[in-house]
Write a protein that holds these residues in place. Structure first.
Motif, PDB file in Angstrom:
ATOM      1  N   GLY A   1      -0.346   1.387  -6.875  1.00 40.55           N
ATOM      2  CA  GLY A   1      -1.029   2.148  -7.523  1.00 40.55           C
ATOM      3  C   GLY A   1      -2.257   0.127  -9.178  1.00 40.55           C
ATOM      4  N   ILE A   2      -3.417   0.548  -9.301  1.00 36.15           N
ATOM      5  CA  ILE A   2      -3.236   0.189 -10.254  1.00 36.15           C
ATOM      6  C   ILE A   2      -4.354   0.691 -11.163  1.00 36.15           C
ATOM      7  N   GLY A   3      -4.536   0.421 -12.704  1.00 37.33           N
ATOM      8  CA  GLY A   3      -5.499   1.132 -14.164  1.00 37.33           C
ATOM      9  C   GLY A   3      -6.749   0.658 -13.749  1.00 37.33           C
ATOM     10  N   ALA A   4      -7.155   1.001 -14.048  1.00 39.06           N
ATOM     11  CA  ALA A   4      -9.366   0.887 -14.498  1.00 39.06           C
ATOM     12  C   ALA A   4      -9.582  -0.661 -14.870  1.00 39.06           C
ATOM     13  N   GLY A   5      -8.437  -0.917 -16.313  1.00 41.97           N
ATOM     14  CA  GLY A   5      -9.080  -2.408 -16.930  1.00 41.97           C
ATOM     15  C   GLY A   5      -8.562  -3.465 -15.736  1.00 41.97           C
ATOM     16  N   ALA A   6      -7.290  -3.573 -14.941  1.00 41.46           N
ATOM     17  CA  ALA A   6      -6.533  -4.482 -14.478  1.00 41.46           C
ATOM     18  C   ALA A   6      -8.164  -4.095 -12.940  1.00 41.46           C
ATOM     19  N   ARG A   7      -8.218  -3.282 -12.395  1.00 36.08           N
ATOM     20  CA  ARG A   7      -9.544  -2.924 -12.013  1.00 36.08           C
ATOM     21  C   ARG A   7     -10.807  -3.730 -12.126  1.00 36.08           C
ATOM     22  N   ALA A   8     -11.422  -3.699 -13.329  1.00 30.22           N
ATOM     23  CA  ALA A   8     -12.772  -4.174 -14.174  1.00 30.22           C
ATOM     24  C   ALA A   8     -12.229  -5.668 -13.824  1.00 30.22           C
ATOM     25  N   ALA A   9     -10.814  -5.924 -14.335  1.00 28.55           N
ATOM     26  CA  ALA A   9     -11.264  -7.654 -14.705  1.00 28.55           C
ATOM     27  C   ALA A   9     -11.036  -8.285 -13.379  1.00 28.55           C
TER      28      ALA A   9
ATOM     29  N   GLN B   1      -3.894   0.296   5.934  1.00 29.11           N
ATOM     30  CA  GLN B   1      -4.837   1.850   4.934  1.00 29.11           C
ATOM     31  C   GLN B   1      -4.503   1.933   4.297  1.00 29.11           C
ATOM     32  N   TYR B   2      -5.519   2.102   3.236  1.00 25.86           N
ATOM     33  CA  TYR B   2      -5.739   1.997   1.999  1.00 25.86           C
ATOM     34  C   TYR B   2      -6.585   3.169   0.361  1.00 25.86           C
ATOM     35  N   ASP B   3      -6.072   3.193  -0.108  1.00 28.20           N
ATOM     36  CA  ASP B   3      -6.734   4.597  -1.016  1.00 28.20           C
ATOM     37  C   ASP B   3      -7.692   3.818  -2.059  1.00 28.20           C
ATOM     38  N   PRO B   4      -8.692   3.732  -1.756  1.00 28.53           N
ATOM     39  CA  PRO B   4      -9.549   3.420  -2.584  1.00 28.53           C
ATOM     40  C   PRO B   4     -10.021   3.648  -4.297  1.00 28.53           C
ATOM     41  N   GLU B   5      -9.817   5.581  -4.349  1.00 28.10           N
ATOM     42  CA  GLU B   5     -10.187   5.890  -5.196  1.00 28.10           C
ATOM     43  C   GLU B   5      -8.780   5.702  -5.962  1.00 28.10           C
ATOM     44  N   THR B   6      -7.241   5.287  -5.246  1.00 24.09           N
ATOM     45  CA  THR B   6      -6.768   4.755  -5.802  1.00 24.09           C
ATOM     46  C   THR B   6      -6.358   3.980  -7.460  1.00 24.09           C
ATOM     47  N   THR B   7      -6.153   4.716  -8.620  1.00 21.03           N
ATOM     48  CA  THR B   7      -6.146   4.749  -9.641  1.00 21.03           C
ATOM     49  C   THR B   7      -4.065   4.945 -10.798  1.00 21.03           C
ATOM     50  N   CYS B   8      -4.243   3.954 -11.142  1.00 17.39           N
ATOM     51  CA  CYS B   8      -2.876   4.544 -12.867  1.00 17.39           C
ATOM     52  C   CYS B   8      -3.102   4.595 -13.610  1.00 17.39           C
ATOM     53  N   ALA B   9      -3.312   5.887 -14.362  1.00 22.08           N
ATOM     54  CA  ALA B   9      -3.377   5.840 -15.941  1.00 22.08           C
ATOM     55  C   ALA B   9      -2.175   6.359 -16.773  1.00 22.08           C
TER      56      ALA B   9
END
Length: 136
Positions: free
Chosen positions: A64-72, A101-109
């Motif tokens: 899991g990864i949050g939107a801010g980390a994705r942007a960084a 096997q991964y999910d490009p849409e995975t986020t952690c909010a």
């Protein structure tokens, strides 16, 4: 190419922002040439993308990864493969073979997990936006 994996006891750690260790893999011609586990302690939630960039990482495999980390990570030029789980070494071999096997849409909010919950995994007891498998 240098690949980083969020790492804990041989497995892909499931919450990028709380990752204390990364396993770094130096690869060439589709094969791992060298690997080492490095500590990220003291880097802080918002500084992990810079930490990885400083270590020459080009690809990150994580849970899991949050939107801010994705942007960084995007700003740092690091390719992201979120929503992965399981053995770190096997995941890198699968990535190099084009079979990860991964999910490009995975986020952690959400950042406050109840006991037994894992961000990036599928073990949340409730439908909380952000867990893998639960789309926002």
């Amino acid at each position: 190419m240098k690949i980083a994996v969020t790492y804990e006891e041989g497995q892909i750690f499931q919450h990028f922002g709380h990752c204390e260790e990364f396993k770094l893999y130096d690869t060439e011609d589709g094969k791992v040439q060298a690997a080492e586990v490095i500590s990220a302690e003291g880097s802080g939630h918002g500084a992990l993308a810079g930490f990885l960039k400083e270590h020459g990482v080009e690809v990150l495999i994580c849970g899991g990864i949050g939107a801010g980390a994705r942007a960084a990570l995007q700003e740092a030029g690091i390719e992201l493969y979120p929503g992965a789980s399981g053995d770190a070494d096997n995941s890198v071999r699968a990535f190099l073979a084009g079979e990860l096997q991964y999910d490009p849409e995975t986020t952690c909010a959400h950042h406050h997990h109840e006991e037994g919950e894992q961000c990036g995994g599928h073990s949340c007891k409730e439908d909380k936006n952000g867990c893998a498998g639960n789309r926002e």
